[in-house]
Design a protein around this motif. Sequence first.
Motif, mmCIF file in Angstrom:
data_model
loop_
_atom_site.group_PDB
_atom_site.id
_atom_site.type_symbol
_atom_site.label_atom_id
_atom_site.label_comp_id
_atom_site.label_asym_id
_atom_site.label_seq_id
_atom_site.Cartn_x
_atom_site.Cartn_y
_atom_site.Cartn_z
ATOM 1 N N UNK A 170 2.900 0.830 -12.064
ATOM 2 C CA UNK A 170 3.212 1.692 -10.927
ATOM 3 C C UNK A 170 4.642 2.204 -10.888
ATOM 4 N N UNK A 171 5.520 1.669 -11.736
ATOM 5 C CA UNK A 171 6.918 2.092 -11.716
ATOM 6 C C UNK A 171 7.834 0.973 -11.267
ATOM 7 N N UNK A 172 9.106 1.104 -11.608
ATOM 8 C CA UNK A 172 10.052 0.025 -11.370
ATOM 9 C C UNK A 172 10.840 0.109 -10.088
ATOM 10 N N UNK A 173 10.600 1.128 -9.251
ATOM 11 C CA UNK A 173 11.338 1.273 -7.996
ATOM 12 C C UNK A 173 10.377 1.354 -6.823
ATOM 13 N N UNK A 174 10.907 1.083 -5.645
ATOM 14 C CA UNK A 174 10.100 1.210 -4.423
ATOM 15 C C UNK A 174 9.594 2.637 -4.277
ATOM 16 N N UNK A 175 10.447 3.615 -4.584
ATOM 17 C CA UNK A 175 10.045 5.020 -4.441
ATOM 18 C C UNK A 175 8.854 5.354 -5.345
ATOM 19 N N UNK A 199 13.151 3.637 1.935
ATOM 20 C CA UNK A 199 12.846 4.434 0.750
ATOM 21 C C UNK A 199 11.341 4.666 0.596
ATOM 22 N N UNK A 200 10.514 3.705 1.046
ATOM 23 C CA UNK A 200 9.070 3.893 1.016
ATOM 24 C C UNK A 200 8.629 4.841 2.122
ATOM 25 N N UNK A 201 9.208 4.699 3.301
ATOM 26 C CA UNK A 201 8.853 5.582 4.419
ATOM 27 C C UNK A 201 9.120 7.046 4.066
ATOM 28 N N UNK A 202 10.236 7.306 3.417
ATOM 29 C CA UNK A 202 10.573 8.679 3.038
ATOM 30 C C UNK A 202 9.479 9.289 2.160
ATOM 31 N N UNK A 203 9.020 8.541 1.167
ATOM 32 C CA UNK A 203 7.994 9.039 0.253
ATOM 33 C C UNK A 203 6.671 9.232 0.986
ATOM 34 N N UNK A 209 3.031 14.972 4.462
ATOM 35 C CA UNK A 209 3.354 16.365 4.779
ATOM 36 C C UNK A 209 2.717 17.309 3.761
ATOM 37 N N UNK A 210 2.808 16.953 2.505
ATOM 38 C CA UNK A 210 2.263 17.800 1.446
ATOM 39 C C UNK A 210 0.743 17.893 1.519
ATOM 40 N N UNK A 216 0.745 8.442 11.128
ATOM 41 C CA UNK A 216 1.213 7.592 12.217
ATOM 42 C C UNK A 216 1.778 6.305 11.633
ATOM 43 N N UNK A 217 3.002 5.957 12.017
ATOM 44 C CA UNK A 217 3.565 4.665 11.656
ATOM 45 C C UNK A 217 3.297 3.700 12.804
ATOM 46 N N UNK A 218 2.659 2.596 12.490
ATOM 47 C CA UNK A 218 2.318 1.580 13.488
ATOM 48 C C UNK A 218 3.441 0.549 13.468
ATOM 49 N N UNK A 219 4.302 0.611 14.465
ATOM 50 C CA UNK A 219 5.534 -0.187 14.443
ATOM 51 C C UNK A 219 5.499 -1.408 15.352
ATOM 52 N N UNK A 220 4.498 -1.507 16.206
ATOM 53 C CA UNK A 220 4.408 -2.634 17.136
ATOM 54 C C UNK A 220 3.231 -3.530 16.775
ATOM 55 N N UNK A 221 3.428 -4.842 16.752
ATOM 56 C CA UNK A 221 2.315 -5.752 16.457
ATOM 57 C C UNK A 221 1.309 -5.793 17.596
ATOM 58 N N UNK A 222 0.125 -6.246 17.306
ATOM 59 C CA UNK A 222 -0.889 -6.435 18.343
ATOM 60 C C UNK A 222 -0.467 -7.598 19.230
#
Length: 402
Positions: A170-175, A199-203, A209-210, A216-222
């Motif tokens: 898969x590649x050597x970086x998070x991106x 760096x993952x969120x950006x990708x 978008x593309x 949707x980013x789910x940022x709060x736990x249940x």
Amino acid sequence: MTYEESIAWLYSTQTFGIKLGLENPSRLLREYLAFPAHTQKVIQVAGTNGKGSTCAFLDSLARATGLRTGLFTSPHLVSFRERIRVSTEMISEEAVAQGLTELRDLVADWEHHPTFFELTLALAMRWFRNRQCDLIILEVGMGGRFDATTAVPADATVITPIDLDHQKWLGGTIEEIAFEKASVAREGKPCLSSTQKPEAEKIIRQTANQTRAPLTFVTQPARGYPIGIPGTHQAENAALALEALHAINIHLSYDAVHHGLSSTRHPGRFEVTLYNDSPLILDIAHNPHATKSLVATLKSYARDKTPALIFGAAESKDIRQMLNLLEPHVSNIHLVPINSPRSVPPAELATLTNQPSTQHPDLTSALDATKDAALTLITGSAFLVGEMKALLENETQLPSSQ
């Protein structure tokens, strides 16, 4: 073929290795009539850690609403049939034998023979279609962009936390890894992601978008519900599952959510059990990110107990960092081989530890050495946890490389 013969044939296809690409699985699903029916909804789950738990929450929550679910996961721990379940029931041996016989005949003259994973997916999808599942939940095997599960049309995609793993592929970086996993996003279909490294969120944002996938980013736990799988991080996986079901318009009452989350079970994820009256914790954590979550859960659970550690791992993993994370929280270390051609020998594992360790030729030897421990933690690999599960269930483990 009998069940045993069909499994032997399927396992023989592992010699074809891992082939990332969608042409073969698409052809296989088409010719085997295994694409989902128009009435069936599909959720695909990608990510580095938490995929299996998120799938388990999706399955349990959907069943709590009365839906018939098809759950496809990997790897299995003991039996191949664990990978394909309809409303928790494993596919029957008869269905496996019949399906794999049909698939063997179908692909006999193909120039590019399907892989173990592609054949297993086709078997699962045909079974889910025949059993008229309302919701199909697919756990990505590796990556996402070229994973066989991406050949299946999905109504929503889910991305669990992304970290370094499978760098060879898969590649050597998070991106790079994030790009492979975020590429499961489908045009016009909801994409739900857990909180990610920047760096993952950006990708993920760029890819959604593309592809014009509503993101949707789910940022709060249940919160406010009992969670059936131990670990504070599991509340985040549960929240991700809840949002994914909402995104495909599955109505969830308070009672359904309460029952679904509280009754979720997922073997090998901080699983507490006994072996010959000795308390054990089994966890398949096989990379540093998962090990950090394991340590956090262990500190909360064990409190005044410092467990013995039985550890085995596969090559290509960041074993040194995993052991560094575990060492402050265990009393002694027992190193074992795992049931895999990629097993790292205990002598090599010993060079990666910072404190004295004991090397064992097999798991049973390590279990005997730790039988008087107040608590024993077994971790480092799904292969190792599967071997322990097989001992507990008095079954024969048949691990696979895919």
